[in-house]
Design a protein around this motif. Structure first.
Motif, short mmCIF file in Angstrom:
data_model
loop_
_atom_site.label_atom_id
_atom_site.label_comp_id
_atom_site.label_asym_id
_atom_site.label_seq_id
_atom_site.Cartn_x
_atom_site.Cartn_y
_atom_site.Cartn_z
N SER A 2 43.76 42.18 37.84
CA SER A 2 43.38 40.77 37.91
C SER A 2 44.56 39.88 37.52
N LEU A 3 44.52 38.65 37.97
CA LEU A 3 45.55 37.69 37.60
C LEU A 3 45.53 37.41 36.10
N ASN A 4 44.37 37.51 35.48
CA ASN A 4 44.30 37.28 34.03
C ASN A 4 45.10 38.34 33.29
N LYS A 5 45.01 39.58 33.72
CA LYS A 5 45.80 40.67 33.10
C LYS A 5 47.29 40.42 33.36
N ASP A 80 34.65 33.34 35.84
CA ASP A 80 34.84 34.68 35.32
C ASP A 80 36.35 34.92 35.33
N GLU A 82 38.30 37.02 34.01
CA GLU A 82 38.76 38.41 34.21
C GLU A 82 38.79 38.80 35.68
N ALA A 83 37.99 38.16 36.51
CA ALA A 83 37.88 38.56 37.92
C ALA A 83 38.74 37.72 38.86
N LEU A 84 39.52 36.80 38.34
CA LEU A 84 40.30 35.92 39.21
C LEU A 84 41.38 36.66 39.98
N ASP A 85 41.50 36.32 41.26
CA ASP A 85 42.66 36.73 42.04
C ASP A 85 43.12 35.52 42.84
N THR A 88 40.48 33.65 44.94
CA THR A 88 39.22 33.23 44.33
C THR A 88 38.99 31.74 44.59
#
Length: 169
Positions: A2-5, A80, A82-85, A88
């Protein structure tokens, strides 16, 4: 991934290589740039695909994710994170009063003093939000239990001979 990571990894590597102060300078510069433009959209907010919004606000996708993480608590419908890409669909429907309050709470003076707030809230409204925020930070302690008062546990004994026994005051 994910982008957040990716954002988290980027922050760690940036701080390791260039230092924490340099990271915050860069982050504040980018966040200020985004908010300066975003607040002009009041009351409509903004929406679109993450990568297109990042480009619109003049930052890369990772810094935009950092912005989204910061504004998320102020959105009417949280993302969400954590789920961003990059594809999104993002809806930045903001509760502006909550956003201003959260900026105060984050001590982000570089954001809550932006002149764009003047077209959203008058000075009086900003003072009201600030007072509400200050009031939320005041801790009120209850009355202190006196040594010779009846113990609050209901035993009928003096505090010093009950729950206060052995406590040095």
């Amino acid at each position: 991934m994910s982008l957040n990571k990716d954002w988290s990894d980027f922050v760690v590597n940036y701080v390791k290589s260039k230092g924490e102060d340099n990271f915050w300078k860069e982050y504040i510069r980018n966040e200020t740039k985004i908010y300066t433009e975003f607040l002009k959209n009041y009351p409509d907010g903004d929406q679109g695909v993450l990568s297109e919004l990042a480009k619109k606000y003049g930052v890369d996708d990772l810094f935009f994710v950092g912005f989204l993480d910061g504004i998320n608590d102020s959105l009417k419908a949280e993302l969400d994170i954590e789920a961003l890409d990059k594809n999104t669909e993002i809806n930045l429907d903001v509760d502006y009063e909550k956003l201003y309050y959260n900026m105060l709470d984050a001590k982000a003076d570089y954001l809550y003093i932006l002149p764009q707030w003047g077209s959203i809230f008058d000075i009086e409204k900003r003072k009201q939000i600030t007072e509400k925020w200050r009031a939320s930070k005041i801790i009120v302690k209850g009355p202190r239990q006196g040594r010779n008062d009846l113990c609050s546990c209901g035993s009928g004994k003096k505090y010093k001979n009950c729950c206060g026994k052995g406590n040095s005051e």
